[in-house]
Write a protein that holds these residues in place. Structure first.
Motif, PDB file in Angstrom:
ATOM      1  N   UNK A  91       0.842  -1.200   0.000  1.00 27.75           N
ATOM      2  CA  UNK A  91       0.000   0.000   0.000  1.00 27.75           C
ATOM      3  C   UNK A  91       0.876   1.248   0.000  1.00 27.75           C
ATOM      4  N   UNK A  92       1.889   1.239   0.839  1.00 25.26           N
ATOM      5  CA  UNK A  92       2.803   2.388   0.903  1.00 25.26           C
ATOM      6  C   UNK A  92       3.512   2.589  -0.434  1.00 25.26           C
ATOM      7  N   UNK A  93       3.959   1.513  -1.062  1.00 27.24           N
ATOM      8  CA  UNK A  93       4.643   1.632  -2.360  1.00 27.24           C
ATOM      9  C   UNK A  93       3.722   2.227  -3.421  1.00 27.24           C
ATOM     10  N   UNK A 137       7.130   6.420   9.562  1.00 24.44           N
ATOM     11  CA  UNK A 137       7.664   6.854  10.857  1.00 24.44           C
ATOM     12  C   UNK A 137       8.990   7.594  10.674  1.00 24.44           C
ATOM     13  N   UNK A 138       9.195   8.602  11.469  1.00 24.75           N
ATOM     14  CA  UNK A 138      10.402   9.423  11.350  1.00 24.75           C
ATOM     15  C   UNK A 138      11.677   8.614  11.576  1.00 24.75           C
ATOM     16  N   UNK A 139      11.599   7.557  12.342  1.00 29.29           N
ATOM     17  CA  UNK A 139      12.796   6.760  12.614  1.00 29.29           C
ATOM     18  C   UNK A 139      13.020   5.689  11.557  1.00 29.29           C
ATOM     19  N   UNK A 140      12.098   5.567  10.644  1.00 30.03           N
ATOM     20  CA  UNK A 140      12.180   4.557   9.594  1.00 30.03           C
ATOM     21  C   UNK A 140      13.209   4.999   8.558  1.00 30.03           C
ATOM     22  N   UNK A 163      13.694   2.470   2.468  1.00 25.67           N
ATOM     23  CA  UNK A 163      13.510   3.047   1.141  1.00 25.67           C
ATOM     24  C   UNK A 163      12.235   3.881   1.079  1.00 25.67           C
ATOM     25  N   UNK A 164      11.166   3.402   1.697  1.00 24.41           N
ATOM     26  CA  UNK A 164       9.907   4.156   1.642  1.00 24.41           C
ATOM     27  C   UNK A 164      10.046   5.508   2.335  1.00 24.41           C
ATOM     28  N   UNK A 165      10.781   5.563   3.414  1.00 19.20           N
ATOM     29  CA  UNK A 165      11.006   6.839   4.107  1.00 19.20           C
ATOM     30  C   UNK A 165      11.775   7.807   3.205  1.00 19.20           C
ATOM     31  N   UNK A 166      12.811   7.312   2.533  1.00 19.94           N
ATOM     32  CA  UNK A 166      13.611   8.162   1.647  1.00 19.94           C
ATOM     33  C   UNK A 166      12.748   8.649   0.483  1.00 19.94           C
ATOM     34  N   UNK A 167      11.965   7.753  -0.096  1.00 19.52           N
ATOM     35  CA  UNK A 167      11.093   8.151  -1.213  1.00 19.52           C
ATOM     36  C   UNK A 167      10.050   9.173  -0.748  1.00 19.52           C
ATOM     37  N   UNK A 168       9.522   8.985   0.448  1.00 17.34           N
ATOM     38  CA  UNK A 168       8.556   9.937   0.989  1.00 17.34           C
ATOM     39  C   UNK A 168       9.198  11.326   1.113  1.00 17.34           C
ATOM     40  N   UNK A 169      10.398  11.389   1.661  1.00 16.58           N
ATOM     41  CA  UNK A 169      11.121  12.657   1.795  1.00 16.58           C
ATOM     42  C   UNK A 169      11.406  13.263   0.422  1.00 16.58           C
ATOM     43  N   UNK A 170      11.849  12.429  -0.488  1.00 20.88           N
ATOM     44  CA  UNK A 170      12.189  12.852  -1.842  1.00 20.88           C
ATOM     45  C   UNK A 170      10.986  13.469  -2.547  1.00 20.88           C
TER      46      UNK A 170
END
Length: 182
Positions: free
Chosen positions: A63-65, A93-96, A99-106
């Motif tokens: 789902x996240x992807x 989550x901020x501590x995550x 790859x999903x965290x990096x893509x979210x930030x990107x």
């Protein structure tokens, strides 16, 4: 005659059986390929069709992807506000450090760039660059550098733009991702 009836019964039962479960990996790869081929509306439609089917806890990562892919398409369609709405619904989550965290930030950084919120965009892209080497995706750092190149271009910061572009190309070559090299 009995063999024919038995064979016919097997065929009929197979045809009446439950449908094969959706295959998120195959669907995601197809949608991603559509995105990379510039078929943005098709990729968006695939994500929109698939997301309602991904409700179980075991499908949370898928789902996240798909949400990230949908956001990426919306950013490419220059609909940053819609992309931010999708991203805000499912923030990792901020501590995550995944790859999903990096893509979210990107993607959030790219959307903020498009809405001219440059301070926040720069911070998001810097954080994505800091976390990208910790993921298992070697091309992800190249993607971050490409987004940073675009950010610096919009800000007319030519020296860091050139450095980011060089880094992005080198990282793309090392990862073997010809799409990012182009």
């Amino acid at each position: 005659m009995k063999i024919r009836r038995a064979l016919l019964l097997v065929i009929l039962m197979a045809g009446c059986g439950a449908r094969a479960p959706h295959e998120p990996d195959r669907i995601y790869q197809n949608a991603r390929q559509q995105f990379r081929q510039g078929k943005l509306r098709e990729a968006l439609a695939e994500a929109d069709r698939t997301l309602p089917k991904l409700g179980s806890e075991s499908e949370r990562a898928w789902r996240r992807r798909f949400l990230l892919l949908k956001s990426e398409v919306l950013v490419a369609l220059e609909k940053p506000v819609e992309a931010l709405q999708v991203l805000d619904r499912d923030a990792p989550a901020a501590v995550d450090g995944s790859e999903s965290r990096v893509r979210w930030l990107l993607l959030r950084g790219r959307a903020k760039t498009l809405t001219r919120e440059y301070t926040e965009a720069g911070e998001l892209l810097d954080e994505a660059l800091r976390l990208a080497p910790g993921t298992s995706d070697p091309a992800l750092r190249a993607e971050v550098q490409l987004m940073r190149t675009s950010f610096f271009r919009r800000r007319q910061h030519w020296t860091p733009m050139e450095a980011s572009a060089r880094d992005a190309l080198e990282l793309a070559k090392r990862s073997g991702d010809t799409y990012l090299e182009a």
